[in-house]
Design an enzyme around this catalytic site. Structure first.
Site, PDB file in Angstrom:
ATOM      1  N   HIS A 126     -33.356 -17.240 -37.949  1.00 19.47           N
ATOM      2  CA  HIS A 126     -34.343 -17.333 -39.030  1.00 19.47           C
ATOM      3  C   HIS A 126     -34.203 -18.665 -39.740  1.00 19.47           C
ATOM      4  O   HIS A 126     -33.112 -19.043 -40.152  1.00 19.47           O
ATOM      5  CB  HIS A 126     -34.143 -16.194 -40.037  1.00 19.47           C
ATOM      6  CG  HIS A 126     -34.807 -14.931 -39.609  1.00 19.47           C
ATOM      7  ND1 HIS A 126     -35.171 -13.943 -40.484  1.00 19.47           N
ATOM      8  CD2 HIS A 126     -35.202 -14.503 -38.400  1.00 19.47           C
ATOM      9  CE1 HIS A 126     -35.762 -12.961 -39.816  1.00 19.47           C
ATOM     10  NE2 HIS A 126     -35.777 -13.266 -38.559  1.00 19.47           N
ATOM     11  N   TYR A 163     -37.380 -11.291 -50.283  1.00 20.36           N
ATOM     12  CA  TYR A 163     -36.664 -10.894 -51.498  1.00 20.36           C
ATOM     13  C   TYR A 163     -37.712 -10.814 -52.606  1.00 20.36           C
ATOM     14  O   TYR A 163     -38.278 -11.834 -52.983  1.00 20.36           O
ATOM     15  CB  TYR A 163     -35.603 -11.937 -51.869  1.00 20.36           C
ATOM     16  CG  TYR A 163     -34.390 -11.959 -50.953  1.00 20.36           C
ATOM     17  CD1 TYR A 163     -34.419 -12.619 -49.727  1.00 20.36           C
ATOM     18  CD2 TYR A 163     -33.198 -11.341 -51.326  1.00 20.36           C
ATOM     19  CE1 TYR A 163     -33.300 -12.643 -48.897  1.00 20.36           C
ATOM     20  CE2 TYR A 163     -32.077 -11.366 -50.508  1.00 20.36           C
ATOM     21  CZ  TYR A 163     -32.132 -12.009 -49.298  1.00 20.36           C
ATOM     22  OH  TYR A 163     -31.029 -12.034 -48.481  1.00 20.36           O
ATOM     23  N   PRO A 213     -24.698  -7.563 -52.500  1.00 24.81           N
ATOM     24  CA  PRO A 213     -25.243  -7.973 -51.198  1.00 24.81           C
ATOM     25  C   PRO A 213     -26.444  -8.930 -51.260  1.00 24.81           C
ATOM     26  O   PRO A 213     -26.886  -9.410 -50.207  1.00 24.81           O
ATOM     27  CB  PRO A 213     -25.642  -6.644 -50.543  1.00 24.81           C
ATOM     28  CG  PRO A 213     -25.775  -5.675 -51.655  1.00 24.81           C
ATOM     29  CD  PRO A 213     -24.872  -6.123 -52.742  1.00 24.81           C
ATOM     30  N   LYS A 247     -23.502 -12.397 -48.274  1.00 27.43           N
ATOM     31  CA  LYS A 247     -22.272 -13.179 -48.088  1.00 27.43           C
ATOM     32  C   LYS A 247     -21.039 -12.396 -47.640  1.00 27.43           C
ATOM     33  O   LYS A 247     -20.089 -12.989 -47.118  1.00 27.43           O
ATOM     34  CB  LYS A 247     -21.907 -13.893 -49.408  1.00 27.43           C
ATOM     35  CG  LYS A 247     -22.825 -15.036 -49.765  1.00 27.43           C
ATOM     36  CD  LYS A 247     -22.595 -16.227 -48.855  1.00 27.43           C
ATOM     37  CE  LYS A 247     -23.777 -17.156 -48.827  1.00 27.43           C
ATOM     38  NZ  LYS A 247     -24.259 -17.511 -47.521  1.00 27.43           N
ATOM     39  N   TYR A 297     -27.222 -20.264 -48.983  1.00 30.76           N
ATOM     40  CA  TYR A 297     -27.587 -19.110 -48.154  1.00 30.76           C
ATOM     41  C   TYR A 297     -27.159 -19.331 -46.706  1.00 30.76           C
ATOM     42  O   TYR A 297     -26.619 -18.429 -46.065  1.00 30.76           O
ATOM     43  CB  TYR A 297     -29.096 -18.866 -48.233  1.00 30.76           C
ATOM     44  CG  TYR A 297     -29.514 -17.488 -47.744  1.00 30.76           C
ATOM     45  CD1 TYR A 297     -29.776 -16.459 -48.649  1.00 30.76           C
ATOM     46  CD2 TYR A 297     -29.641 -17.213 -46.387  1.00 30.76           C
ATOM     47  CE1 TYR A 297     -30.151 -15.197 -48.216  1.00 30.76           C
ATOM     48  CE2 TYR A 297     -30.014 -15.950 -45.936  1.00 30.76           C
ATOM     49  CZ  TYR A 297     -30.268 -14.946 -46.853  1.00 30.76           C
ATOM     50  OH  TYR A 297     -30.639 -13.700 -46.421  1.00 30.76           O
TER      51      TYR A 297
HETATM   52  P1  RFL Z   1     -14.813  -3.399 -43.911  1.00 34.31           P
HETATM   53  O1  RFL Z   1     -15.980  -3.619 -43.048  1.00 34.31           O
HETATM   54  O2  RFL Z   1     -14.932  -2.494 -45.070  1.00 34.31           O
HETATM   55  O3  RFL Z   1     -13.659  -2.871 -42.934  1.00 34.31           O
HETATM   56  C1  RFL Z   1     -12.454  -2.303 -43.430  1.00 34.31           C
HETATM   57  C2  RFL Z   1     -11.944  -1.310 -42.407  1.00 34.31           C
HETATM   58  O4  RFL Z   1     -10.692  -0.777 -42.841  1.00 34.31           O
HETATM   59  C3  RFL Z   1     -10.693   0.627 -42.646  1.00 34.31           C
HETATM   60  N1  RFL Z   1      -9.692   1.185 -43.570  1.00 34.31           N
HETATM   61  C4  RFL Z   1      -8.430   1.462 -43.206  1.00 34.31           C
HETATM   62  N2  RFL Z   1      -7.807   1.367 -42.030  1.00 34.31           N
HETATM   63  C5  RFL Z   1      -6.488   1.729 -41.983  1.00 34.31           C
HETATM   64  N3  RFL Z   1      -5.820   2.193 -43.059  1.00 34.31           N
HETATM   65  C6  RFL Z   1      -6.409   2.314 -44.257  1.00 34.31           C
HETATM   66  N4  RFL Z   1      -5.736   2.767 -45.317  1.00 34.31           N
HETATM   67  C7  RFL Z   1      -7.777   1.946 -44.368  1.00 34.31           C
HETATM   68  N5  RFL Z   1      -8.680   1.927 -45.386  1.00 34.31           N
HETATM   69  C8  RFL Z   1      -9.843   1.459 -44.890  1.00 34.31           C
HETATM   70  C9  RFL Z   1     -12.121   1.039 -42.903  1.00 34.31           C
HETATM   71  O5  RFL Z   1     -12.433   2.296 -42.302  1.00 34.31           O
HETATM   72  C10 RFL Z   1     -12.886  -0.124 -42.244  1.00 34.31           C
HETATM   73  O6  RFL Z   1     -13.111   0.111 -40.870  1.00 34.31           O
HETATM   74  O7  RFL Z   1     -14.198  -4.770 -44.460  1.00 34.31           O
HETATM   75  P2  RFL Z   1     -14.192  -6.260 -43.852  1.00 34.31           P
HETATM   76  O8  RFL Z   1     -13.688  -6.267 -42.436  1.00 34.31           O
HETATM   77  O9  RFL Z   1     -13.521  -7.075 -44.883  1.00 34.31           O
HETATM   78  O10 RFL Z   1     -15.730  -6.671 -43.755  1.00 34.31           O
HETATM   79  C11 RFL Z   1     -16.492  -6.830 -44.921  1.00 34.31           C
HETATM   80  C12 RFL Z   1     -17.955  -6.459 -44.673  1.00 34.31           C
HETATM   81  O11 RFL Z   1     -18.005  -5.178 -44.062  1.00 34.31           O
HETATM   82  C13 RFL Z   1     -18.800  -6.469 -45.952  1.00 34.31           C
HETATM   83  O12 RFL Z   1     -18.411  -7.534 -46.788  1.00 34.31           O
HETATM   84  C14 RFL Z   1     -20.296  -6.599 -45.652  1.00 34.31           C
HETATM   85  O13 RFL Z   1     -20.786  -5.478 -44.977  1.00 34.31           O
HETATM   86  C15 RFL Z   1     -21.086  -6.820 -46.949  1.00 34.31           C
HETATM   87  N6  RFL Z   1     -22.537  -6.853 -46.752  1.00 34.31           N
HETATM   88  C16 RFL Z   1     -23.180  -7.978 -46.272  1.00 34.31           C
HETATM   89  N7  RFL Z   1     -22.460  -9.062 -45.912  1.00 34.31           N
HETATM   90  C17 RFL Z   1     -23.085 -10.143 -45.356  1.00 34.31           C
HETATM   91  O14 RFL Z   1     -22.393 -11.148 -45.050  1.00 34.31           O
HETATM   92  N8  RFL Z   1     -24.449 -10.179 -45.121  1.00 34.31           N
HETATM   93  C18 RFL Z   1     -25.231  -9.119 -45.436  1.00 34.31           C
HETATM   94  O15 RFL Z   1     -26.413  -9.170 -45.139  1.00 34.31           O
HETATM   95  C19 RFL Z   1     -24.612  -7.979 -46.072  1.00 34.31           C
HETATM   96  N9  RFL Z   1     -25.341  -6.909 -46.397  1.00 34.31           N
HETATM   97  C20 RFL Z   1     -23.307  -5.717 -47.032  1.00 34.31           C
HETATM   98  C21 RFL Z   1     -24.717  -5.786 -46.861  1.00 34.31           C
HETATM   99  C22 RFL Z   1     -22.715  -4.529 -47.448  1.00 34.31           C
HETATM  100  C23 RFL Z   1     -23.504  -3.450 -47.708  1.00 34.31           C
HETATM  101  N10 RFL Z   1     -22.818  -2.256 -48.067  1.00 34.31           N
HETATM  102  C24 RFL Z   1     -23.090  -1.009 -47.508  1.00 34.31           C
HETATM  103  C25 RFL Z   1     -21.575  -2.350 -48.823  1.00 34.31           C
HETATM  104  C26 RFL Z   1     -25.513  -4.705 -47.139  1.00 34.31           C
HETATM  105  C27 RFL Z   1     -24.914  -3.536 -47.589  1.00 34.31           C
HETATM  106  C28 RFL Z   1     -25.834  -2.399 -47.930  1.00 34.31           C
HETATM  107  C1  PHB Z   2     -29.457  -6.725 -44.284  1.00 31.86           C
HETATM  108  O1  PHB Z   2     -30.210  -7.032 -43.347  1.00 31.86           O
HETATM  109  O2  PHB Z   2     -28.787  -5.686 -44.278  1.00 31.86           O
HETATM  110  C2  PHB Z   2     -29.332  -7.625 -45.453  1.00 31.86           C
HETATM  111  C3  PHB Z   2     -30.005  -8.836 -45.440  1.00 31.86           C
HETATM  112  C4  PHB Z   2     -29.917  -9.685 -46.533  1.00 31.86           C
HETATM  113  C5  PHB Z   2     -29.157  -9.314 -47.630  1.00 31.86           C
HETATM  114  C6  PHB Z   2     -28.476  -8.107 -47.632  1.00 31.86           C
HETATM  115  C7  PHB Z   2     -28.570  -7.254 -46.539  1.00 31.86           C
HETATM  116  O3  PHB Z   2     -29.092 -10.149 -48.698  1.00 31.86           O
END
Ligand code: RFL
Ligand code: PHB
Length: 398
Positions: free
Chosen positions: A74, A205, A296, A300, A387
């Site tokens: 994109h 957005y 989110p 990032k 971004y």
């Molecule tokens: P994770 O993915 O939470 O993974 C941690 C893992 O550890 C496990 N765990 C354990 N394992 C062993 N012993 C324990 N005691 C444990 N406790 C927990 C968990 O089950 C899990 O498997 O962390 P990590 O690896 O640091 O990754 C971070 C990302 O997952 C997170 O920052 C992103 O998903 C945030 N986020 C977004 N980030 C982006 O860069 N771009 C995006 O577009 C974006 N959109 C989002 C998001 C997060 C969202 N939610 C649901 C929080 C959109 C949403 C809606």
């Molecule tokens: C997503 O596709 O899940 C997404 C995209 C952009 C954001 C957050 C989440 O800022």
């Protein structure tokens, strides 16, 4: 059963999985434990946008086969406000792009590769009672009970806490050794995955008097959409028809319609900014959501998690081989990037969301900032640069 490894890794999210791969490429052994099942990890709906640097990192690590085939490049985003939809052209402003590729796919690719390279035991899924101890010695210990009921005690040279915001590693650090900065926001995101082609060519957005909305996507056939809701919202009060009606209202523009479709997944996510520093205590190194959370809106979180471990792998390699300088610089190096992303995510969030009970000043200030960001090349470039992502630390690619 007592065993031994070089690096104990807690958590098989993007951070822990990529770290174990980068360490294996350097000939360093690790034991990776995860409390959830493989199926759960592969299905958890989360992020979707990879910065250019994250794509380059995955490519350099030999992990981009499917990403290069299925990722969707994109060149910008839309900001919608005051009845207009304005494009921010990242390619023109920075020469860079982002790639839409679901976190679920990144995790699937990483799990498959670790199992191909390291065998079925490379990741211990569904463990119970994980513990870390002796963190301030040079032989920290990782304990867990495997899926088949065997209690393990693993002696390590270092432990990586990649266990997300609710994990055990950060809380194993004495409270007086950490400084925690946190802000909760008075809103949450209701996210849906929908079996319908996206109604837009790039992410939208949208600022709206009824609250923020985001139109994202996963594939040419699957859309991902978010609505600002109250943090204590009950998901049961959001049947699919109500979600689509609310989305249509917040994205409404003359001559444009939002295509609804079957909802495949629905969840509510609270929003917070959180930074815990330093990201190291003795031989425990925290990475990703275990150390920091951003709302989110700036896309990032996943990118920060990948950037942390891109630096952590060479830092641990050095530490294990008598060159501790990068390990010593790990926390400070990562935190600079973390704070930049924390600021950008806070800025995007507060510019686009409606604060419940806000005074009369909020909306006009937001609209003025949105107008400026979409009409001043300098302001648009600042958004585009943040971004698409600032460069990874030069050392991290080594
Ligand atoms: P994770 O993915 O939470 O993974 C941690 C893992 O550890 C496990 N765990 C354990 N394992 C062993 N012993 C324990 N005691 C444990 N406790 C927990 C968990 O089950 C899990 O498997 O962390 P990590 O690896 O640091 O990754 C971070 C990302 O997952 C997170 O920052 C992103 O998903 C945030 N986020 C977004 N980030 C982006 O860069 N771009 C995006 O577009 C974006 N959109 C989002 C998001 C997060 C969202 N939610 C649901 C929080 C959109 C949403 C809606
Ligand atoms: C997503 O596709 O899940 C997404 C995209 C952009 C954001 C957050 C989440 O800022």
């Amino acid at each position: 059963m007592r065993t031994r490894t070089q690096v104990g890794i807690v958590g098989a999210g993007p951070a822990g999985l990529l770290l174990s791969h980068l360490l294996a490429q350097r000939g360093i052994d690790s034991v990776l434990i995860e409390i959830r099942s493989r199926e759960y990890c592969e299905a958890r709906q989360r992020a979707g946008v990879l910065e250019a640097g994250s794509v380059a990192l995955l490519r350099a690590a030999g992990l981009a086969g499917r990403l290069d085939r299925h990722g969707i490049e994109h060149g910008g985003i839309y900001l919608q406000f005051g009845g207009e939809r304005r494009h921010i052209d990242f390619r023109d402003l920075t020469g860079k792009t982002v790639t839409v590729y679901a976190q679920t796919e990144v995790v699937r690719d990483l799990i498959a590769r670790r199992i191909t390279d390291g065998g079925a035991g490379a990741i211990q899924f569904s463990v119970t009672s994980p513990q870390v101890a002796d963190l301030d010695t040079d032989r920290p210990v990782l304990r867990y009970t495997s899926q088949d009921g065997v209690r393990y005690e693993v002696s390590c040279d270092a432990i990586a806490g990649c266990d997300g915001f609710h994990g055990i590693c950060r809380t194993a650090v004495p409270a007086d050794a950490l400084t925690i900065v946190e802000r909760g926001y008075p809103y949450a995101w209701l996210g849906i995955l929908a079996d319908v082609p996206p109604s837009t060519d790039e992410l939208i957005y949208a600022h709206h008097a009824r609250g923020f909305a985001l139109h994202s996507l996963r594939t040419p056939a699957v859309s991902r959409l978010y609505l600002q809701v109250s943090p204590d919202e009950d998901i049961a009060s959001w049947p699919d028809e109500r979600i689509w009606a609310e989305l249509s209202e917040r994205f409404a523009l003359p001559g444009w319609t939002l295509r609804p479709g079957p909802v495949l997944d629905k969840s509510i996510t609270p929003m917070r900014s959180f930074v815990s520093a330093p990201m190291r205590y003795g031989r425990l190194f925290l990475a990703g959501d275990a150390a920091h959370i951003v709302p989110p809106t700036g896309a990032k979180g996943l990118n920060l998690a990948l950037a942390d471990v891109a630096y952590l792998a060479p830092a641990l390699d050095g530490l294990l081989h008598g060159r501790p300088d990068k390990a010593e610089a790990y926390s400070e190096t990562c935190l600079q990037r973390v704070w930049r992303a924390t600021h950008f995510s806070w800025w995007m969030t507060t510019m686009l969301h409606r604060t419940p009970g806000a005074d009369d000043l909020e909306a006009p200030l937001q609209l003025a900032q949105l107008r400026y960001t979409t009409t001043s090349r300098a302001a648009a470039t600042s958004l585009a640069e943040n971004y698409t992502g600032l460069p990874l630390n030069a050392d991290s690619a080594a």
